[in-house]
Design a protein around this motif. Structure first.
Motif, mmCIF file in Angstrom:
data_model
loop_
_atom_site.group_PDB
_atom_site.id
_atom_site.type_symbol
_atom_site.label_atom_id
_atom_site.label_comp_id
_atom_site.label_asym_id
_atom_site.label_seq_id
_atom_site.Cartn_x
_atom_site.Cartn_y
_atom_site.Cartn_z
ATOM 1 N N ALA A 1 35.326 40.503 52.493
ATOM 2 C CA ALA A 1 34.869 39.329 51.750
ATOM 3 C C ALA A 1 36.091 38.582 51.203
ATOM 4 C CB ALA A 1 33.953 39.749 50.610
ATOM 5 N N PRO A 2 36.437 37.426 51.774
ATOM 6 C CA PRO A 2 37.634 36.720 51.332
ATOM 7 C C PRO A 2 37.582 36.280 49.873
ATOM 8 C CG PRO A 2 36.345 35.346 52.820
ATOM 9 C CD PRO A 2 35.729 36.709 52.833
ATOM 10 N N GLU A 3 36.376 36.073 49.348
ATOM 11 C CA GLU A 3 36.270 35.650 47.954
ATOM 12 C C GLU A 3 36.735 36.727 46.975
ATOM 13 O OE1 GLU A 3 32.143 37.057 49.212
ATOM 14 O OE2 GLU A 3 33.743 35.859 50.104
ATOM 15 N N LEU A 4 36.748 37.972 47.400
ATOM 16 C CA LEU A 4 37.272 39.027 46.528
ATOM 17 C C LEU A 4 38.784 38.901 46.372
ATOM 18 C CD1 LEU A 4 35.079 42.076 47.578
ATOM 19 C CD2 LEU A 4 34.792 40.513 45.643
ATOM 20 N N PHE A 5 39.469 38.466 47.423
ATOM 21 C CA PHE A 5 40.907 38.221 47.300
ATOM 22 C C PHE A 5 41.157 37.014 46.417
ATOM 23 C CE2 PHE A 5 40.835 41.023 50.862
ATOM 24 C CZ PHE A 5 41.965 41.806 50.650
ATOM 25 N N TYR A 6 40.334 35.982 46.566
ATOM 26 C CA TYR A 6 40.456 34.819 45.691
ATOM 27 C C TYR A 6 40.289 35.240 44.232
ATOM 28 C CZ TYR A 6 39.354 30.575 43.197
ATOM 29 O OH TYR A 6 39.341 29.568 42.263
ATOM 30 N N CYS A 7 39.293 36.050 43.965
ATOM 31 C CA CYS A 7 39.029 36.525 42.604
ATOM 32 C C CYS A 7 40.238 37.302 42.071
ATOM 33 C CB CYS A 7 37.782 37.403 42.607
ATOM 34 S SG CYS A 7 37.281 37.995 40.996
ATOM 35 N N ARG A 8 40.793 38.158 42.893
ATOM 36 C CA ARG A 8 41.970 38.947 42.486
ATOM 37 C C ARG A 8 43.154 38.027 42.189
ATOM 38 N NH1 ARG A 8 46.415 41.768 45.183
ATOM 39 N NH2 ARG A 8 46.788 43.731 44.110
ATOM 40 N N TRP A 9 43.396 37.073 43.077
ATOM 41 C CA TRP A 9 44.521 36.155 42.885
ATOM 42 C C TRP A 9 44.308 35.270 41.667
ATOM 43 C CZ3 TRP A 9 44.247 34.445 48.669
ATOM 44 C CH2 TRP A 9 44.753 35.461 49.485
ATOM 45 N N LEU A 10 43.073 34.813 41.466
ATOM 46 C CA LEU A 10 42.764 33.951 40.332
ATOM 47 C C LEU A 10 42.974 34.673 39.009
ATOM 48 C CD1 LEU A 10 41.680 31.227 39.308
ATOM 49 C CD2 LEU A 10 39.368 32.184 39.507
ATOM 50 N N GLN A 11 42.581 35.933 38.943
ATOM 51 C CA GLN A 11 42.739 36.685 37.702
ATOM 52 C C GLN A 11 44.204 36.812 37.307
ATOM 53 O OE1 GLN A 11 40.368 40.192 38.575
ATOM 54 N NE2 GLN A 11 38.788 39.445 37.187
ATOM 55 N N GLY A 12 45.099 36.781 38.278
ATOM 56 C CA GLY A 12 46.533 36.817 37.991
ATOM 57 C C GLY A 12 47.181 35.448 38.068
ATOM 58 N N LEU A 13 46.361 34.380 38.110
ATOM 59 C CA LEU A 13 46.834 32.997 38.255
ATOM 60 C C LEU A 13 47.828 32.855 39.407
ATOM 61 C CD1 LEU A 13 47.135 31.860 34.548
ATOM 62 C CD2 LEU A 13 45.365 31.261 36.203
ATOM 63 N N PHE A 14 47.579 33.602 40.474
ATOM 64 C CA PHE A 14 48.356 33.531 41.722
ATOM 65 C C PHE A 14 49.814 33.929 41.519
ATOM 66 C CE2 PHE A 14 44.563 31.268 42.634
ATOM 67 C CZ PHE A 14 44.343 31.431 43.985
ATOM 68 N N HIS A 15 50.063 34.686 40.474
ATOM 69 C CA HIS A 15 51.423 35.133 40.178
ATOM 70 C C HIS A 15 51.992 35.931 41.352
ATOM 71 C CE1 HIS A 15 54.802 36.311 37.737
ATOM 72 N NE2 HIS A 15 54.562 37.577 37.988
ATOM 73 N N MET A 16 53.214 35.623 41.712
ATOM 74 C CA MET A 16 53.973 36.303 42.772
ATOM 75 C C MET A 16 53.471 36.007 44.184
ATOM 76 S SD MET A 16 56.294 37.759 40.975
ATOM 77 C CE MET A 16 57.128 38.846 42.098
ATOM 78 N N LEU A 17 52.638 34.991 44.353
ATOM 79 C CA LEU A 17 52.182 34.643 45.695
ATOM 80 C C LEU A 17 52.981 33.486 46.285
ATOM 81 C CD1 LEU A 17 48.310 34.982 45.405
ATOM 82 C CD2 LEU A 17 49.987 36.702 46.060
ATOM 83 N N ALA A 18 53.794 32.859 45.465
ATOM 84 C CA ALA A 18 54.658 31.770 45.923
ATOM 85 C C ALA A 18 55.969 31.885 45.158
ATOM 86 C CB ALA A 18 54.000 30.417 45.657
ATOM 87 N N ASP A 19 56.997 31.205 45.654
ATOM 88 C CA ASP A 19 58.265 31.263 44.918
ATOM 89 C C ASP A 19 58.098 30.573 43.560
ATOM 90 O OD1 ASP A 19 58.851 28.464 45.042
ATOM 91 O OD2 ASP A 19 59.836 28.704 46.962
ATOM 92 N N GLY A 20 58.999 30.841 42.657
ATOM 93 C CA GLY A 20 58.883 30.384 41.276
ATOM 94 C C GLY A 20 58.693 28.895 41.105
ATOM 95 N N GLU A 21 59.535 28.099 41.773
ATOM 96 C CA GLU A 21 59.451 26.646 41.620
ATOM 97 C C GLU A 21 58.130 26.101 42.142
ATOM 98 O OE1 GLU A 21 61.809 22.766 43.286
ATOM 99 O OE2 GLU A 21 63.011 24.509 42.691
ATOM 100 N N GLU A 22 57.708 26.598 43.282
ATOM 101 C CA GLU A 22 56.446 26.139 43.865
ATOM 102 C C GLU A 22 55.272 26.546 42.973
ATOM 103 O OE1 GLU A 22 55.139 25.446 48.405
ATOM 104 O OE2 GLU A 22 55.857 27.449 47.948
ATOM 105 N N MET A 23 55.320 27.753 42.424
ATOM 106 C CA MET A 23 54.249 28.207 41.545
ATOM 107 C C MET A 23 54.197 27.374 40.276
ATOM 108 S SD MET A 23 51.984 30.547 42.059
ATOM 109 C CE MET A 23 50.699 29.533 41.402
ATOM 110 N N LEU A 24 55.348 27.012 39.722
ATOM 111 C CA LEU A 24 55.369 26.153 38.533
ATOM 112 C C LEU A 24 54.730 24.801 38.820
ATOM 113 C CD1 LEU A 24 58.861 26.945 37.013
ATOM 114 C CD2 LEU A 24 56.618 27.605 36.118
#
Length: 130
Positions: free
Chosen positions: A40-63
């Motif tokens: 279920a791809p929405e479970l990964f979305y939920c996991r990423w959302l709970q961490g505000l997508f931390h560490m999924l992109a480089d720092g500048e892009e995430m900012l």
């Protein structure tokens, strides 16, 4: 911490449904494959959302992504980001079994998404009807 509360659960379910509709619309073959394999791809979305997508992109892009979230006052940017992540990983996920797909999705450091590719992909993802 709010995302873990009883008050947040209906909101989180709704966000996951919005994501599910968006990924099915933008990447129908990938969505069918994921669901067909029992992932279920929405479970990964939920996991990423709970961490505000931390560490999924480089720092500048995430900012920049967080800036968009603050300026727009909308979680749509996170739905767009998750759809973009799945889109950029589509070739690595299609044709794989659930174990291999989970290995890919749980190991963001191995995604090899070039710095600067994620934000344009997210911003190019339409999630509204208008």
């Amino acid at each position: 911490l709010w995302l873990l509360s009883d008050a947040a659960l209906p909101w989180l379910v709704k966000q996951c449904r919005y994501f599910q509709v968006a990924i099915a619309a933008h990447h129908p073959n990938l969505f069918r494959h994921l669901v067909g394999e029992g992932l279920a791809p929405e479970l990964f979305y939920c996991r990423w959302l709970q961490g505000l997508f931390h560490m999924l992109a480089d720092g500048e892009e995430m900012l920049r992504i967080w800036d968009i979230f603050i300026i727009e006052k909308s979680f749509k940017v996170f739905i767009r980001l998750a759809v973009a992540i799945f889109g950029l990983l589509e070739k690595r996920l299609l044709g794989q079994d659930v174990e291999k797909m989970m290995d890919v999705l749980f190991n963001a450091k191995d995604w090899k998404i070039a710095s600067g590719d994620l934000l344009p992909a997210a911003l190019g993802t339409k999630v509204t009807r208008s």
